[in-house]
Scaffold this motif. Structure first.
Motif, PDB file in Angstrom:
ATOM      1  N   UNK A   9       0.818  -1.215   0.000  1.00 30.11           N
ATOM      2  CA  UNK A   9       0.000   0.000   0.000  1.00 30.11           C
ATOM      3  C   UNK A   9       0.851   1.263   0.000  1.00 30.11           C
ATOM      4  N   UNK A  10       0.227   2.345  -0.475  1.00 29.53           N
ATOM      5  CA  UNK A  10       0.881   3.658  -0.529  1.00 29.53           C
ATOM      6  C   UNK A  10      -0.004   4.649   0.209  1.00 29.53           C
ATOM      7  N   UNK A  11       0.620   5.706   0.726  1.00 29.48           N
ATOM      8  CA  UNK A  11      -0.154   6.758   1.382  1.00 29.48           C
ATOM      9  C   UNK A  11       0.051   8.070   0.650  1.00 29.48           C
ATOM     10  N   UNK A  12      -1.063   8.657   0.184  1.00 35.71           N
ATOM     11  CA  UNK A  12      -1.000   9.989  -0.410  1.00 35.71           C
ATOM     12  C   UNK A  12      -1.458  11.001   0.628  1.00 35.71           C
TER      13      UNK A  12
ATOM     14  N   UNK B 121       0.092  15.384  -7.221  1.00 38.84           N
ATOM     15  CA  UNK B 121       0.618  14.239  -6.460  1.00 38.84           C
ATOM     16  C   UNK B 121      -0.357  13.066  -6.549  1.00 38.84           C
ATOM     17  N   UNK B 122      -1.667  13.353  -6.594  1.00 40.76           N
ATOM     18  CA  UNK B 122      -2.679  12.299  -6.726  1.00 40.76           C
ATOM     19  C   UNK B 122      -2.476  11.531  -8.030  1.00 40.76           C
ATOM     20  N   UNK B 123      -2.202  12.264  -9.112  1.00 43.22           N
ATOM     21  CA  UNK B 123      -1.999  11.600 -10.405  1.00 43.22           C
ATOM     22  C   UNK B 123      -0.786  10.664 -10.350  1.00 43.22           C
ATOM     23  N   UNK B 124       0.291  11.139  -9.744  1.00 41.56           N
ATOM     24  CA  UNK B 124       1.500  10.312  -9.623  1.00 41.56           C
ATOM     25  C   UNK B 124       1.225   9.106  -8.730  1.00 41.56           C
ATOM     26  N   UNK B 125       0.492   9.338  -7.643  1.00 43.54           N
ATOM     27  CA  UNK B 125       0.177   8.245  -6.711  1.00 43.54           C
ATOM     28  C   UNK B 125      -0.672   7.174  -7.400  1.00 43.54           C
TER      29      UNK B 125
ATOM     30  N   UNK C 194       3.630  12.843  -1.685  1.00 41.85           N
ATOM     31  CA  UNK C 194       3.254  14.152  -1.153  1.00 41.85           C
ATOM     32  C   UNK C 194       3.618  15.232  -2.163  1.00 41.85           C
ATOM     33  N   UNK C 195       2.860  16.326  -2.190  1.00 44.42           N
ATOM     34  CA  UNK C 195       3.192  17.442  -3.072  1.00 44.42           C
ATOM     35  C   UNK C 195       4.341  18.257  -2.494  1.00 44.42           C
TER      36      UNK C 195
END
Ligand SMILES: Nc1ncnc2c1ncn2[C@@H]1O[C@H](COP(=O)(O)OP(=O)(O)OP(=O)(O)O)[C@@H](O)[C@H]1O
Ligand SMILES: [Mg+2]
Length: 140
Positions: A3-6, A17-21, A107-108
């Motif tokens: 899992x990843x955390x944005x 950052x959402x797009x990259x995540x 993160x941005x």
């Protein structure tokens, strides 16, 4: 499942950052947690009399923002879960990363504060310094 955390505050940089995540989560076949930390402290210090009301309103807005981001991730075929927590943003982000045992934080580089200082904002700066996880900082 990995899992990843944005860390997401709804600002333009955090949308990037959402797009990259989303891309990363797809490639890694990972679940994506999307976290907005409501800094209730700031509001309650300035308006102590209506602190409760402001807190409620902030939490509501945060939930809407996070839901939109979760929908975007799901549309892209990524398993996503929204989280809204009250607290001090960088501390909460690091705490949730540990609790959910994510393999990295996205993160941005900036948020609503804009590009007024050096390289990155104070939230991303603190997260990089405090977290024991890899941190992906999305510039631009
Ligand atoms: N309250 C928050 N909850 C979750 N993530 C956040 C929050 N605030 C900021 N972030 C994350 O941190 C990134 C950088 O924002 P940050 O607040 O560090 O920059 P800034 O607003 O430009 O600077 P500063 O807040 O120091 O004035 C955002 O793009 C977002 O990914
Ligand atoms: Mg900020």
């Amino acid at each position: 499942m990995e899992s990843l955390l944005l860390a997401y505050d709804g600002s333009e940089p955090s949308k990037k950052a959402l797009k990259v995540a989303i891309d990363l989560a797809k490639k890694l076949n990972a679940k994506l947690y999307i976290l907005y930390v409501v800094d209730v402290r700031a509001a309650t210090e300035i308006f102590p009399d209506i602190a409760g009301e402001i807190g409620e309103k902030l939490l509501e807005t945060a939930k809407e923002l996070v839901n939109e981001a979760v929908e975007e991730a799901k549309k892209a075929g990524v398993e996503a879960e929204g989280l809204v927590e009250a607290g001090v943003p960088p501390e909460k982000i690091v705490e949730v990363a540990k609790k959910k045992d994510v393999s990295m934080i996205v993160i941005g580089a900036h948020g609503y504060g804009g590009i007024k200082r050096l390289l990155i904002g104070s939230v991303s700066d603190k997260v990089i310094r405090m977290s024991d996880r890899p941190v992906v900082v999305v510039k631009g």
